[in-house]
Structure formats: C-alpha cells, structure tokens
Design an enzyme around this catalytic site. Sequence first.
Site, mmCIF file in Angstrom:
data_model
loop_
_atom_site.group_PDB
_atom_site.id
_atom_site.type_symbol
_atom_site.label_atom_id
_atom_site.label_comp_id
_atom_site.label_asym_id
_atom_site.label_seq_id
_atom_site.Cartn_x
_atom_site.Cartn_y
_atom_site.Cartn_z
ATOM 1 N N TYR A 149 0.858 -1.192 0.000
ATOM 2 C CA TYR A 149 0.000 0.000 0.000
ATOM 3 C C TYR A 149 0.888 1.234 0.000
ATOM 4 C CZ TYR A 149 -3.468 3.436 1.613
ATOM 5 O OH TYR A 149 -4.298 4.537 1.726
ATOM 6 N N ASP A 244 9.365 2.859 -0.423
ATOM 7 C CA ASP A 244 8.374 3.464 0.469
ATOM 8 C C ASP A 244 8.696 3.034 1.896
ATOM 9 O OD1 ASP A 244 6.179 4.239 1.914
ATOM 10 O OD2 ASP A 244 4.698 3.575 0.435
ATOM 11 N N LYS A 268 4.471 8.772 9.098
ATOM 12 C CA LYS A 268 4.240 8.166 10.416
ATOM 13 C C LYS A 268 5.213 8.661 11.502
ATOM 14 C CE LYS A 268 1.870 4.211 8.343
ATOM 15 N NZ LYS A 268 0.494 4.161 8.757
#
Length: 432
Positions: A149, A244, A268
Amino acid sequence: MSDKNAQQHTTSAALNERASRVIPGGVNSPVRAFGGVGGEPVFIADASGARMRDVDGNSYLDLVGSWGPLVLGHAHPEVVAAVTRAAGKGTSYGAPTLGEIELAEQIVGRTPCEKVRLVSSGTEATMSAVRLARAATGRDAVLKFAGCYHGHADYFLAAAGSGVATLGHPDSPGVPETATAETVVVPYNDLAAVEAAFEAHPGRIAAVVTEAIPGNMGAVAPADGFNEKLFDLAHAHGALLVSDEVMTGFRVGPGGVAAPADLYTYGKVMGGGLPAAAFGGRADLMDRISPAGPVYQAGTLSGNPLAVAAGLATLRLLDEAAYRKLDATAAEIQRLAGEALTKAGVPHRVSAPANLFSVFFGERPVRNFDDAAAQDTEAYGAFFHAMLEAGVHLPPSAFECWFVSTAIDEEALSHLAQALPRAAEAAARVRS
Ligand SMILES: Cc1ncc(COP(=O)(O)O)c(C=O)c1O
C-alpha cells in the site's frame, strides 16, 4: 487491569451511531471501523504511554500506536512540551522556518537521502515521488506489488491484470481505467515477474515502487537481497526505484531499512503523531522539484510548525537505546504470542522481518499477498475480540502489523502474557 475492564461499550456504541450519521461508516479511515474483525469500534477518550482509555472507561494496552507513528507511546512529555511550545508561537505561517531545516537535516542525517521535501501525509509523499520519477524518466507507467500500500492516489488503487502483460484494473469505484492503465501489479518477492513486466512494457515503466519491508498485507520479509536486486533490475531497464519507508522509516532502525533506491518516502514516525511526511533522494533528482526545478509540488500546511516540532522531538529521542528497547519488546511479544497460540493448537506464523511484525493465522509461509490471504481471518477475529476484552488493543485486521513502542514496560508485557492464552483458546474454538 485487564480483567477489571468493565467492557461496557454503551458510550462507544452510541458514538458510533452518531458518527455514522455524519461521517461515512462512522470513521475517517476505513480500517478503524473493525470491518476486518466484526463488531463496532471503541472510541478513544485519552491515552498515555502504552495505554489508551475508551469513552466507557475501559483501558487498553495499545499495540497499534496510531498505525505506526507513536513509537514513543502516547503523550510523551517531551513531544507534548515541544508541540505546546510550538503552538504558543503560532500554528502555521506559510513561510519557511528553522524547524523545517532541522527536521530535513535529521532525515538526511539518518537516511540515504541527500535532499527531502516535507509534505503532510504518506499518500502525498509517494504520489509526489512518482511524479518526480515520471518526470525524470519521461515515462508514465508504475510497477507495484500486490498487497503493498502506498496511499490512495488513483494509480495505486489498482488490482493486477490477468498477467504481467495486462495493465492494472481499478480497485475502487471512482478510479478511472486510464489511471490504472499505467500501473503494472506483480506478486511481491517475485523478481521473475518484475523482469517479465519490464519485457512486456519496454521503455514504459518509470518507477518500481516497493515497501522496504511490506507491512500492509501484514509484515512480510523481503527475500534475501530482494531490495538490492530490484534496484539493479529497475536500473537495467531505465527505471527508478522508489522505496516506500512510510511505515518502516525511523521505526525499524535509525533511518529505516535504507536499502538502495533512487527515491524514498517517509511518514508516520517522523511526524510524532502529527501530520508530517516526506519524500527525498539524490540531490540531482530532488532539484527537479519546484521551485528549484519544473516538477510541481506544493502544500499549504507542508512543514507545519506543530508537526515539525513533534517529529523533531520524536527523532531526537530515538537513539540506539530506543531501538534496542523496541527490538527487545517486539521479540518478547512475538515469543509470548507464539507460545500461547502453539499451546492452544492454533496454526500460525509469526512473521517478524524487523521490530515490525505480524501474527498470521495459518501455517503457510508468507512471501506475498496470496500467502497472507490464505490465513484464517475468522480465527483472528475471535483472537482480536478476546484480546480487546482483556484490555489489549491489537490491529483490527489480520492484514496489519503489530506496532510496539518504547513505552511498553514489564507490567504491560505481563498484562499481555495473561491475556494471550485465553485469546488463543478463543481462536482455537473457531477452528474446532
Ligand atoms: C507503506 C505506506 N505508504 C504510504 C502510506 C500512506 O500514508 P498516509 O496514510 O499517511 O497517507 C501508508 C499508510 O499506511 C503506508 O503504510
């Protein structure tokens, strides 16, 4: 504490109903709705350290950590103080600040990036990295892995075509065929499929985008040398590699996985629980971003002073000792969960490529999304609810990582050790 939870959820139930009247599904991000485990979400009132309290007064040991950012636990005093100080000086200026330089310097100092641009979400970071890769290569297509994702940009919401020669299909209504027609989706850990995709689409793939350690189908270990071979393969075909690290960055180690790549994305942890993310890489690539170069990218709240303050305070506390603690805590939780499930006779795999880990409810080794999907999600649902009942907040989906924080202490671990056997038995009952 676990057994003393009243486990009344009447206020949460009322709030869920009220929320559903004005917010689609009652939540602002789908996984919060407990769709993967059944039942209704608990609404959180406050949190401190390793624990959260819901609106009915139940207390939970938190192993979600806001899906990754809260590596120091909730309301860490130094992070709260930094944000409070920043808020008192004004919440946003729309002009550059010293804090942004300091955060960028922290990231550059810890990662392979030479330059970074701050944004507000992981979605923005990966979207911007892909735009840059497309500009740099003059190509349009993107290769991604099933089960990874990268945020919800249209072209990432693609399901695999019938083979690598077939381009992706929209994985959500509202995503145009034209957007996913530029996306090739292949199985994770499958270099032959990547090679075949390059051969099927010669000169068209701008970037291979991968999670440095996939965490969005549960934690899946890259095969030995996978990231390095991917980098070589992408370059052999004139494409760039985007690594990523939105989930892994500053969590699995000081700079994340830091495997070779052209561009990296972060989010995050680097926002310390506030919205901050970044993309970065080689200076020659990053200098194509406006206003240094022609590739447009912008954001009203990019580098927001509160988010920057929270991120800086968090990164400054993440020293070697903090990573040792995270690793040890993760290892202990893996051991406890594995032991309880084994004792209860529940087939499972603890997949722990780093301090980022998952417990898959099946026997099959998990190398890709098909393996992850073969697990018993019903057994996980029973396990999840029994843990919640015992005051442990696990991810409400079998396809997610368990996130540890430095706030998890001996008392929290013994709470967990007490809760696990009964939850494992609940999972065993589903299977019998
Ligand atoms: C690897 C990865 N990339 C990108 C994203 C998107 O980040 P955000 O939710 O901040 O938009 C996520 C979110 O979970 C992620 O795990």
